[in-house]
Enzyme design. Structure first.
Site, short mmCIF file in Angstrom:
data_model
loop_
_atom_site.label_atom_id
_atom_site.label_comp_id
_atom_site.label_asym_id
_atom_site.label_seq_id
_atom_site.Cartn_x
_atom_site.Cartn_y
_atom_site.Cartn_z
N PRO A 177 1.26 -0.95 0.25
CG PRO A 177 -1.14 -1.99 1.69
CD PRO A 177 0.66 -2.03 1.24
CD GLU A 178 3.37 2.25 -4.40
OE1 GLU A 178 3.74 3.71 -4.76
OE2 GLU A 178 3.36 1.28 -4.76
CE LYS A 217 5.56 3.50 0.45
NZ LYS A 217 6.02 2.03 -0.03
#
Length: 288
Positions: A2-3, A61
């Site tokens: 996930p960014e 993040k």
């Protein structure tokens, strides 16, 4: 992994659903040495149970919940982490905040609902639940008195949604970096929150080869890179990081799988190769 787009989507949904709610119960795996590698589960339970959520925050993040007392919980989703919410008790299903339409299955076991790969479950007022799920167990959490001063946050660079530099400042910083622009874009000390897929998408739309040295980019190219970075990140967040809603022209839809026949929407051949230790998808006929 996930960014920034996925993490900001998580933060926004949590803020909307949980702000003002009190945490009634903290449920966790007793022997989870992964999520609680930096803080004990018992310390998390003590800090969170009974506290009221007053807001949320994020940089890069990482995201956190702001409480009416200290310390606050700080999270990183790792490689495969996600957050799901149950906001309508009559629905009885937690819904992933991002990542498509898949639902986490529930099955009653004693008094608690069991969620696939759930590592931490917060039960709040009005029967609202927040589940931190992580199949590959790279997600982590911490407790902190001040997230902005936490070492993990303090070392991060510019965040495209918070404090991105001007074109002139960015050019001056890139001009000193004698590494490939792809490698530099993955450096969280400069591009906080940008990861592999976003880096590829931004360079594709900016028409810049990932092999180009950051120091060799012209002021005009850096200005374009900056403009595209902001546009891509904001668009991805605007559609809740729902991949099906990304523009059809994006490289994203065709970049996966390392297919030798992969092509863009315009028919340009997509090349896959390792750059800066990561599999990179780019279009030689389009990016120079």
């Amino acid at each position: 992994m996930p960014e920034i787009a996925e993490v900001e989507t998580v933060r926004r949904h949590l803020d909307k659903a949980l702000r003002g709610k009190r945490i009634k119960e903290v449920i966790y795996e007793e022997k989870d040495r992964h999520l609680f590698a930096f803080v004990s589960a018992k310390a998390v339970k003590k800090a969170l149970e009974g506290a009221r959520i007053t807001g949320t925050g994020r940089k890069g993040k990482y995201f956190w919940l702001e409480l009416d007392r200290k310390p606050w919980p700080l999270f990183h989703l790792g490689m495969s982490g996600n957050v799901s919410l149950l906001t309508d008790p009559s629905d009885a299903k937690h819904r992933n905040i991002w990542g498509g339409k898949r639902l986490w299955s529930l099955e009653d076991e004693s008094e608690h609902s069991m969620i696939w790969f759930c590592r931490l479950l917060l039960r709040l007022e009005r029967k609202i639940e927040m589940a931190f799920s992580d199949p590959r167990r790279f997600g982590r959490m911490w407790l902190t008195e001040d997230p902005w001063q936490h070492p993990r946050i303090a070392k991060l660079g510019f965040d495209p949604l918070l404090d991105f530099p001007t074109g002139k400042d960015l050019y001056e910083r890139l001009h000193k970096r004698k590494k490939s622009i792809k490698a530099v874009m993955l450096d969280q000390g400069l591009f906080a929150g940008i990861g592999n897929w976003l880096g590829d998408e931004i360079l594709f739309q900016a028409r810049i080869s990932p092999h180009r040295l950051a120091s060799e980019l012209s002021p005009a190219e850096v200005a374009t890179l900056r403009k595209v970075t902001l546009a891509v990140v904001k668009k991805a967040v605007a559609v809740d990081a729902d991949y099906e809603r990304f523009p059809k022209t994006w490289l994203f839809h065709e970049r996966w799988g390392k297919s030798k026949t992969a092509k863009t929407h315009k028919g340009h051949k997509i090349k896959h190769e390792e750059i800066a230790g990561r599999t990179t998808a780019w279009v030689p006929d389009w990016q120079s």
